[in-house]
Design a protein around this motif. Sequence first.
Motif, PDB file in Angstrom:
ATOM      1  N   VAL B  45       0.851  -1.192   0.000  1.00  0.00           N
ATOM      2  CA  VAL B  45       0.000   0.000   0.000  1.00  0.00           C
ATOM      3  C   VAL B  45       0.884   1.238   0.000  1.00  0.00           C
ATOM      4  CG1 VAL B  45      -1.936   1.136   1.145  1.00  0.00           C
ATOM      5  CG2 VAL B  45      -1.649  -1.337   1.345  1.00  0.00           C
ATOM      6  N   TYR B  46       1.892   1.226   0.847  1.00  0.00           N
ATOM      7  CA  TYR B  46       2.893   2.305   0.862  1.00  0.00           C
ATOM      8  C   TYR B  46       4.153   1.787   1.534  1.00  0.00           C
ATOM      9  CZ  TYR B  46       0.829   2.871   5.529  1.00  0.00           C
ATOM     10  OH  TYR B  46       0.351   2.644   6.799  1.00  0.00           O
ATOM     11  N   PHE B  47       5.220   2.569   1.437  1.00  0.00           N
ATOM     12  CA  PHE B  47       6.470   2.196   2.088  1.00  0.00           C
ATOM     13  C   PHE B  47       6.800   3.166   3.214  1.00  0.00           C
ATOM     14  CE2 PHE B  47       7.294   0.058  -2.058  1.00  0.00           C
ATOM     15  CZ  PHE B  47       7.534  -1.215  -1.557  1.00  0.00           C
ATOM     16  N   GLU B  48       7.542   2.662   4.167  1.00  0.00           N
ATOM     17  CA  GLU B  48       8.072   3.505   5.234  1.00  0.00           C
ATOM     18  C   GLU B  48       8.802   4.690   4.584  1.00  0.00           C
ATOM     19  OE1 GLU B  48      10.510   1.305   7.937  1.00  0.00           O
ATOM     20  OE2 GLU B  48      11.345   3.094   8.868  1.00  0.00           O
ATOM     21  N   GLY B  49       8.538   5.881   5.077  1.00  0.00           N
ATOM     22  CA  GLY B  49       9.193   7.060   4.534  1.00  0.00           C
ATOM     23  C   GLY B  49       8.368   7.794   3.486  1.00  0.00           C
ATOM     24  N   ASP B  50       7.347   7.130   2.932  1.00  0.00           N
ATOM     25  CA  ASP B  50       6.449   7.814   1.994  1.00  0.00           C
ATOM     26  C   ASP B  50       5.668   8.901   2.730  1.00  0.00           C
ATOM     27  OD1 ASP B  50       7.258   6.074   0.051  1.00  0.00           O
ATOM     28  OD2 ASP B  50       5.370   4.952  -0.071  1.00  0.00           O
ATOM     29  N   ARG B  51       5.234   9.898   1.981  1.00  0.00           N
ATOM     30  CA  ARG B  51       4.376  10.921   2.583  1.00  0.00           C
ATOM     31  C   ARG B  51       3.059  10.294   3.015  1.00  0.00           C
ATOM     32  NH1 ARG B  51       6.469  15.596   2.307  1.00  0.00           N
ATOM     33  NH2 ARG B  51       4.670  16.568   3.273  1.00  0.00           N
ATOM     34  N   ALA B  52       2.604  10.685   4.206  1.00  0.00           N
ATOM     35  CA  ALA B  52       1.378  10.090   4.755  1.00  0.00           C
ATOM     36  C   ALA B  52       0.215  11.041   4.546  1.00  0.00           C
ATOM     37  CB  ALA B  52       1.579   9.782   6.233  1.00  0.00           C
ATOM     38  N   GLU B  92       4.696  13.647   9.170  1.00  0.00           N
ATOM     39  CA  GLU B  92       4.334  13.742   7.757  1.00  0.00           C
ATOM     40  C   GLU B  92       4.553  12.450   6.988  1.00  0.00           C
ATOM     41  OE1 GLU B  92       6.753  16.772   6.099  1.00  0.00           O
ATOM     42  OE2 GLU B  92       5.397  18.377   6.697  1.00  0.00           O
ATOM     43  N   LEU B  93       5.385  11.576   7.547  1.00  0.00           N
ATOM     44  CA  LEU B  93       5.788  10.386   6.798  1.00  0.00           C
ATOM     45  C   LEU B  93       5.294   9.107   7.468  1.00  0.00           C
ATOM     46  CD1 LEU B  93       9.519  11.422   6.229  1.00  0.00           C
ATOM     47  CD2 LEU B  93       7.528  11.936   4.797  1.00  0.00           C
ATOM     48  N   HIS B  94       5.130   8.084   6.662  1.00  0.00           N
ATOM     49  CA  HIS B  94       4.758   6.784   7.207  1.00  0.00           C
ATOM     50  C   HIS B  94       5.926   6.189   7.979  1.00  0.00           C
ATOM     51  CE1 HIS B  94       0.810   6.409   5.548  1.00  0.00           C
ATOM     52  NE2 HIS B  94       1.228   6.704   4.334  1.00  0.00           N
ATOM     53  N   ASP B  95       5.659   5.665   9.155  1.00  0.00           N
ATOM     54  CA  ASP B  95       6.723   5.084   9.979  1.00  0.00           C
ATOM     55  C   ASP B  95       6.873   3.583   9.725  1.00  0.00           C
ATOM     56  OD1 ASP B  95       4.369   4.267  11.325  1.00  0.00           O
ATOM     57  OD2 ASP B  95       5.486   4.060  13.187  1.00  0.00           O
ATOM     58  N   CYS B  96       5.964   3.025   8.907  1.00  0.00           N
ATOM     59  CA  CYS B  96       5.978   1.597   8.591  1.00  0.00           C
ATOM     60  C   CYS B  96       5.645   1.429   7.118  1.00  0.00           C
ATOM     61  CB  CYS B  96       4.857   0.886   9.350  1.00  0.00           C
ATOM     62  SG  CYS B  96       5.111   0.733  11.096  1.00  0.00           S
ATOM     63  N   SER B  97       5.945   0.268   6.583  1.00  0.00           N
ATOM     64  CA  SER B  97       5.429  -0.108   5.279  1.00  0.00           C
ATOM     65  C   SER B  97       4.149  -0.901   5.488  1.00  0.00           C
ATOM     66  CB  SER B  97       6.446  -0.956   4.522  1.00  0.00           C
ATOM     67  OG  SER B  97       7.679  -0.267   4.440  1.00  0.00           O
ATOM     68  N   ALA B  98       3.271  -0.875   4.505  1.00  0.00           N
ATOM     69  CA  ALA B  98       2.011  -1.615   4.590  1.00  0.00           C
ATOM     70  C   ALA B  98       1.875  -2.520   3.382  1.00  0.00           C
ATOM     71  CB  ALA B  98       0.834  -0.650   4.680  1.00  0.00           C
TER      72      ALA B  98
END
Lengths: 235, 235
Positions: B45-52, B92-98
């Motif tokens: 769905v997204y990666f760690e570090g991507d904008r949330a 601002e950023l995702h702390d995990c990957s999903a």
Amino acid sequence: MAYKMPCAGGIAERLSDIVHDESAWTEFIRSGRAKKVSLAEHENVYFEGDRADRIYEVADGAVMLYKLLPDGRRQVVEILSGGGLFGLQAGELHDCSAETLVASTLHAADRRDVEAANELQSHITRCLLEQLQILHDHTVLLGRKNAFERVATFLMRFVPLRGGAGCLGPGPDADDRVILLAMTRQEIADYLGLTIETVSRIFSEMRRRNLVAVERHDRMRICDVCGICRLTGTH
Amino acid sequence: MAYKMPCAGGIAERLSDIVHDESAWTEFIRSGRAKKVSLAEHENVYFEGDRADRIYEVADGAVMLYKLLPDGRRQVVEILSGGGLFGLQAGELHDCSAETLVASTLHAADRRDVEAANELQSHITRCLLEQLQILHDHTVLLGRKNAFERVATFLMRFVPLRGGAGCLGPGPDADDRVILLAMTRQEIADYLGLTIETVSRIFSEMRRRNLVAVERHDRMRICDVCGICRLTGTH
DNA sequence: CGCGCCCTTGACCAGACTCAATATTAGTGG
DNA sequence: CCACTAATATTGAGTCTGGTCAAGGGCGCG
């Protein structure tokens, strides 16, 4: 089995927080709807299984949340300091016990008051999200790091502005820092999922390598912040 | 070192949830401000570090949140299924990957829309509190349980109404249950902080003891729910 | 049928735990 | 201020659980 990071530089970007308005919360505390409670070192706030009808904010000091297994094993699941919220539950009962690490003052509010106040929700959500993020990191520590990495990671928590996404680097002077643990070896062990002996051995090993100097049991000088940081497994 | 429980019966009381109104959330989803997204098995769905800037709800299927260490170690920090909220961050950023565990459909909403809608806050708070409580339990699992207890605890999660505070007991018939893991051994290992080999060995040991029967790799019959429950370390 | 992927099993090894002894520190009272 | 005590921390020796490495098995799919 080793996984590959999708994009190594992704997390390097500074995690600058989105503007957060906590004036409503400050106002709520000031209004007198929250009582001030003073507790000594190692006093407990509540036990797991108690009714959860008050929520707390750490005004000053530090509190740990922990859980016990029936055979006496203990796991410290969270450590909260100034501004940290705890005691709020999804259900009716506390899922953890809470105990002060040092003498502390808390703001205690009635759960219904807080839940009813819509203007407080955004502050609460923010606090919960921060806790969640810390718990994610702690999960990695417990699930995948070895004893040395766990202790190194633990020490880095006491050095603000260093080790995180926007680390400022060593600066021009010697890269040392004096930190106050405010926890016994047992508490550290129970937080890091280790035994007291292992924690002690790791500290000794760090001392031998001149990474830290133990000035008193709960007062350490990190001689080489960057050196410790490299041993956390995170960088 | 072994601690003593303050009051053994305290947690026995049924954790009956306080009434929770999620109609505002349902309305929000229906209103069309959340897009429906369909994903196949093992899509990210997204990666760690991507904008949330979007938040997600699992409508159907299951999603895991995980973090990687630079050397390739992976820790699955959360597993979400129907109704679970994820992607909301303090920063601002995702702390995990999903990543999806199975083919899933998600509701994706704009972060700003959700944050602006006051009527959604109580539902969000509730979801976060439930996640927090699950993470607390998982912290105990990772910090203090051995491999056997970890796997047993993991299996009990698939048996609703059993093993928890208000466990109904075995009932009149044989105490068995067929469960669908929907995870590979690797994913289970990364969730439980073990290796794939250890997970495999524990399953084999459980089979030898007639506690479970492996009907297919991801489909197991728990032959003795109470037996497994006693081995979780929690009771 | 054969290939590839995932899972299982075995042998060996190492890191962390256990148990036990000793050393420090903090706290108390003379 | 010092002696004594209790609590906490350190260190050592030995054990064991779970990891590592390597080989073999089973299953689904083309």
